[in-house]
Design an enzyme around this catalytic site. Structure first.
Site, PDB file in Angstrom:
ATOM      1  N   HIS A  37       0.857  -1.179   0.000  1.00 55.80           N
ATOM      2  CA  HIS A  37       0.000   0.000   0.000  1.00 55.80           C
ATOM      3  C   HIS A  37       0.894   1.229   0.000  1.00 55.80           C
ATOM      4  O   HIS A  37       1.924   1.243   0.674  1.00 55.80           O
ATOM      5  CB  HIS A  37      -0.920   0.010   1.228  1.00 55.80           C
ATOM      6  CG  HIS A  37      -2.103   0.887   1.050  1.00 55.80           C
ATOM      7  ND1 HIS A  37      -2.034   2.247   1.230  1.00 55.80           N
ATOM      8  CD2 HIS A  37      -3.372   0.614   0.660  1.00 55.80           C
ATOM      9  CE1 HIS A  37      -3.219   2.765   0.981  1.00 55.80           C
ATOM     10  NE2 HIS A  37      -4.051   1.805   0.616  1.00 55.80           N
ATOM     11  N   ASP A  40      -7.712  -5.625   0.422  1.00 56.34           N
ATOM     12  CA  ASP A  40      -8.215  -6.600  -0.546  1.00 56.34           C
ATOM     13  C   ASP A  40      -7.841  -8.032  -0.203  1.00 56.34           C
ATOM     14  O   ASP A  40      -8.352  -8.968  -0.814  1.00 56.34           O
ATOM     15  CB  ASP A  40      -7.675  -6.272  -1.945  1.00 56.34           C
ATOM     16  CG  ASP A  40      -8.402  -5.084  -2.559  1.00 56.34           C
ATOM     17  OD1 ASP A  40      -9.576  -4.899  -2.231  1.00 56.34           O
ATOM     18  OD2 ASP A  40      -7.790  -4.362  -3.363  1.00 56.34           O
TER      19      ASP A  40
HETATM   20  N1  ACO Z   1       4.139  -7.719  -3.958  1.00 58.96           N
HETATM   21  C1  ACO Z   1       5.488  -7.690  -4.104  1.00 58.96           C
HETATM   22  N2  ACO Z   1       6.211  -6.550  -4.125  1.00 58.96           N
HETATM   23  C2  ACO Z   1       5.534  -5.413  -3.981  1.00 58.96           C
HETATM   24  C3  ACO Z   1       4.148  -5.359  -3.816  1.00 58.96           C
HETATM   25  C4  ACO Z   1       3.444  -6.578  -3.806  1.00 58.96           C
HETATM   26  N3  ACO Z   1       2.127  -6.602  -3.669  1.00 58.96           N
HETATM   27  N4  ACO Z   1       3.768  -4.087  -3.706  1.00 58.96           N
HETATM   28  C5  ACO Z   1       4.867  -3.343  -3.794  1.00 58.96           C
HETATM   29  N5  ACO Z   1       5.942  -4.148  -3.967  1.00 58.96           N
HETATM   30  C6  ACO Z   1       7.346  -3.727  -4.121  1.00 58.96           C
HETATM   31  C7  ACO Z   1       7.607  -3.296  -5.562  1.00 58.96           C
HETATM   32  O1  ACO Z   1       8.019  -4.379  -6.346  1.00 58.96           O
HETATM   33  C8  ACO Z   1       8.683  -2.257  -5.359  1.00 58.96           C
HETATM   34  O2  ACO Z   1       9.897  -2.931  -5.112  1.00 58.96           O
HETATM   35  P1  ACO Z   1      11.302  -2.340  -5.650  1.00 58.96           P
HETATM   36  O3  ACO Z   1      11.421  -0.989  -4.984  1.00 58.96           O
HETATM   37  O4  ACO Z   1      12.291  -3.328  -5.202  1.00 58.96           O
HETATM   38  O5  ACO Z   1      11.138  -2.235  -7.133  1.00 58.96           O
HETATM   39  C9  ACO Z   1       8.284  -1.558  -4.065  1.00 58.96           C
HETATM   40  O6  ACO Z   1       7.556  -2.553  -3.333  1.00 58.96           O
HETATM   41  C10 ACO Z   1       7.411  -0.345  -4.269  1.00 58.96           C
HETATM   42  O7  ACO Z   1       6.302  -0.738  -5.096  1.00 58.96           O
HETATM   43  P2  ACO Z   1       5.412   0.266  -5.911  1.00 58.96           P
HETATM   44  O8  ACO Z   1       4.591  -0.516  -6.874  1.00 58.96           O
HETATM   45  O9  ACO Z   1       6.291   1.340  -6.467  1.00 58.96           O
HETATM   46  O10 ACO Z   1       4.525   0.872  -4.748  1.00 58.96           O
HETATM   47  P3  ACO Z   1       3.288   1.801  -4.957  1.00 58.96           P
HETATM   48  O11 ACO Z   1       3.141   2.565  -3.704  1.00 58.96           O
HETATM   49  O12 ACO Z   1       3.425   2.558  -6.243  1.00 58.96           O
HETATM   50  O13 ACO Z   1       2.088   0.777  -5.176  1.00 58.96           O
HETATM   51  C11 ACO Z   1       0.335  -0.741  -4.800  1.00 58.96           C
HETATM   52  C12 ACO Z   1       1.127   0.461  -4.222  1.00 58.96           C
HETATM   53  C13 ACO Z   1      -0.189  -0.391  -6.197  1.00 58.96           C
HETATM   54  C14 ACO Z   1      -0.856  -1.010  -3.886  1.00 58.96           C
HETATM   55  C15 ACO Z   1       1.261  -1.959  -4.863  1.00 58.96           C
HETATM   56  O14 ACO Z   1       1.659  -2.322  -3.564  1.00 58.96           O
HETATM   57  C16 ACO Z   1       0.614  -3.127  -5.589  1.00 58.96           C
HETATM   58  O15 ACO Z   1       0.660  -3.183  -6.825  1.00 58.96           O
HETATM   59  N6  ACO Z   1       0.005  -4.106  -4.819  1.00 58.96           N
HETATM   60  C17 ACO Z   1      -0.665  -5.229  -5.432  1.00 58.96           C
HETATM   61  C18 ACO Z   1      -2.053  -4.818  -5.932  1.00 58.96           C
HETATM   62  C19 ACO Z   1      -3.014  -4.561  -4.798  1.00 58.96           C
HETATM   63  O16 ACO Z   1      -3.131  -5.336  -3.857  1.00 58.96           O
HETATM   64  N7  ACO Z   1      -3.743  -3.458  -4.900  1.00 58.96           N
HETATM   65  C20 ACO Z   1      -4.754  -3.059  -3.931  1.00 58.96           C
HETATM   66  C21 ACO Z   1      -4.257  -1.886  -3.150  1.00 58.96           C
HETATM   67  S1  ACO Z   1      -5.437  -1.430  -1.926  1.00 58.96           S
HETATM   68  C22 ACO Z   1      -6.665  -0.654  -2.823  1.00 58.96           C
HETATM   69  O17 ACO Z   1      -6.430  -0.013  -3.807  1.00 58.96           O
HETATM   70  C23 ACO Z   1      -7.985  -0.844  -2.397  1.00 58.96           C
END
Ligand code: ACO
Length: 396
Positions: free
Chosen positions: A273, A327
Site C-alpha cells: 500500500h 483486498d
Molecule cells: N508484492 C510484491 N512486491 C511489492 C508489492 C506486492 N504486492 N507491492 C509493492 N511491492 C514492491 C515493488 O516491487 C517495489 O519494489 P522495488 O522498490 O524493489 O522495485 C516496491 O515494493 C514499491 O512498489 P510500488 O509498486 O512502487 O509501490 P506503490 O506505492 O506505487 O504501489 C500498490 C502500491 C499499487 C498497492 C502496490 O503495492 C501493488 O501493486 N500491490 C498489489 C495490488 C493490490 O493489492 N492493490 C490493492 C491496493 S489497496 C486498494 O487499492 C484498495
C-alpha cells in the site's frame, strides 16, 4: 517547459520536482479521513475505524462521511427512509442494462449505468443543497440495485425489486441472491461496507475530485471514480487475490509460491500500500470478520492458504513494509456470502460511493479546477514533413 537535471526532472519555471504517481504530494486539503500509515490507524471524521466497525452501520457511516457529523436518531431515520424510497431504478435503465453483453465485466456495466443516471437527473444545480442531498440519496440507493440487476440480467433473468422491509445491506444480498440473508451474514456484510467506505485521496477518489472540480454532475463524478476503481492495482485486486489463493492451492505451497513470484518480480495481490508500512487496519478487522463468518457458516480452506501466505510473506516482504491490504481478506468473506468473484469490485464501489460523495461535496465547497503541469519530454519544435520525405517510424 522543463529541463532535466541528472535523474531528477524539475519543472523549468517552478523548479518543482516530478514525483511519479504524485507519491507524497498533497493535492488537496480534506477533513474527511485520516491515515497514519506507520501506526496503521484509520479515522473517518476523527472516529477510529475500529469503533465504527463495531458500533455503526454503513448508512450511518455514509452520513457521517458526507455530512461531517454522526446523525441524530431522527436524522438517521430520515436518511435511511429516503435511501429506501429511492432504491428502485427506472425500467429504462434496466432495459439499457439488458442490452449490455452478458460476458461484459460488471464494473463496466456499473460505470455505464451510473453515468446513465445523469440522463435522468441532469439538472446541474450543484449550488442547491436540496439537489445535493437528492443526488447523494439517489446514488447511495441505486448503485446496489444496479449491481444486483446486472447479475440477474446476465443470467437471463429479470432483476427483482428491492424489499422495503429489509435494511440496506440485507436488501442488496436479497436482490443479488434472491434469498433473504441470515441477519448475521447481513451484519458482517454491512461492516465490510463500512471498512471500504472511504480512504482519503486514493486513485478513484482523486479521479472523483478531479471530475468534480469541473463542476459536472455527480453521476459523471461517480462514473469516473468507478472506472478508476476497476483497475487491478486498485479495487480490482480483490478478484485477483482469490485466483491467487486457488492457484497456490495449499498452505504448504505458500513459501515456494512467494519465492517464485518475488524472483520473477511479480506483485503479490492484496499486499502493499502506498500509505501503510504496516498491516492495513482494515485487513486486521476483515480477518476477524472472516473468522466470524467461518465460525457461523463453515470453514473455507482457502483461508488456511491466505494465512500461510501472510505468515511466509512476513520475512520476505515485511522488511520492505509490504503487508496485507484491504483486498487480501475481503474476497473470502464475499465468497462465503455467495457473491460471484467478478462482483467483488462492484461491491467495493457500493461502499466507496459514500467516500466519493463526501469528497464531491468537499470539493464543491472550496473548488478550484485541477490542472497540474507536466514535464514535456517530446520532440523540440520542428517543421512540417511532407509525405514523400517521411520515413517509417520504428514502431511500424
Ligand atoms: N508484492 C510484491 N512486491 C511489492 C508489492 C506486492 N504486492 N507491492 C509493492 N511491492 C514492491 C515493488 O516491487 C517495489 O519494489 P522495488 O522498490 O524493489 O522495485 C516496491 O515494493 C514499491 O512498489 P510500488 O509498486 O512502487 O509501490 P506503490 O506505492 O506505487 O504501489 C500498490 C502500491 C499499487 C498497492 C502496490 O503495492 C501493488 O501493486 N500491490 C498489489 C495490488 C493490490 O493489492 N492493490 C490493492 C491496493 S489497496 C486498494 O487499492 C484498495
Amino acid at each position: 517547459m522543463a529541463q532535466q537535471q541528472g535523474d531528477n526532472l524539475r519543472h523549468a519555471r517552478t523548479g518543482i520536482e516530478l514525483r511519479p504517481g504524485l507519491d507524497g504530494v498533497p493535492a488537496t486539503k480534506s477533513a474527511i479521513c485520516d491515515i497514519d500509515g506507520e501506526q496503521g490507524l484509520l479515522t473517518y471524521r476523527g472516529y477510529p475505524m475500529e469503533d465504527l466497525a463495531v458500533n455503526s452501520s454503513f448508512l450511518e457511516t455514509a452520513y457521517l462521511l458526507i455530512w461531517g457529523e454522526l446523525p441524530t436518531d431522527a436524522q438517521l431515520q430520515a436518511f435511511e427512509h429516503e435511501v429506501q424510497m429511492h432504491r428502485r431504478v427506472s425500467f429504462r435503465v434496466r432495459d439499457m442494462m439488458k442490452c449490455f453483453p452478458a460476458s461484459g465485466h460488471p464494473m463496466d456495466a456499473l460505470q455505464s449505468s451510473a453515468a446513465s443516471l445523469g440522463l435522468f437527473y441532469s439538472r446541474r444545480a450543484i449550488d442547491d443543497p436540496g439537489y445535493i442531498y437528492k443526488a447523494v440519496v439517489r446514488l447511495i440507493a441505486k448503485i446496489p440495485t444496479m449491481v444486483a440487476a446486472f447479475q440477474l440480467i446476465r443470467k437471463g433473468q429479470d432483476p427483482i425489486q428491492p424489499r422495503d422491509d429489509l435494511a440496506y445491506s440485507a436488501n442488496f444480498l436479497y436482490m443479488l441472491t434472491e434469498r433473504e440473508p441470515d441477519p448475521r451474514a447481513a451484519r458482517i456484510f454491512d461492516r465490510c461496507l463500512m471498512l471500504h467506505a472511504e480512504h482519503s485521496l486514493n486513485a478513484s477518489t482523486f479521479s472523483a475530485r478531479v471530475t468534480a472540480s469541473t463542476l459536472t454532475d455527480p453521476y459523471a463524478v461517480i462514473a469516473s471514480a468507478v472506472g478508476t476503481l476497476a483497475g487491478p492495482l486498485h479495487g480490482g485486486a480483490n478478484e485477483d487475490v482469490l485466483a491467487m489463493l486457488e492457484a497456490v492451492g495449499s498452505p504448504a505451497q505458500a513459501g515456494s509460491f512467494l519465492d517464485e513470484a518475488i524472483a520473477a518480480k511479480r506483485k503479490i495481490m492484496g499486499f502493499g500500500h502506498r500509505e501503510y508500512k504496516v498491516k492495513d487496519p482494515r485487513a486486521v478487522i476483515l480477518q476477524s470478520l472472516v473468522e466470524e463468518m467461518f465460525n457461523d457458516f463453515g470453514h473455507d480452506d482457502l483461508y488456511d492458504v491466505a494465512r500461510a501466505i501472510e505468515e511466509e510473506a512476513m520475512t520476505r516482504l515485511g522488511p520492505k513494509g509490504i503487508y496485507p491490504n484491504v483486498d487480501f481478506y475481503s474476497g473470502l468473506v464475499y465468497r462465503k456470502l455467495g457473491i460471484p468473484r467478478d462482483l467483488f469490485t462492484p461491491v467495493f464501489a457500493i461502499a466507496r460511493v459514500a467516500g466519493w460523495l463526501a469528497h464531491w461535496r468537499e470539493q464543491l465547497g472550496a473548488n478550484r479546477i485541477f490542472r497540474p503541469s507536466q514535464i514535456y519530454s517530446g520532440a523540440p519544435p520542428r517543421r512540417w514533413t511532407p509525405m514523400e520525405k517521411r520515413a517509417e517510424s520504428p514502431a511500424d
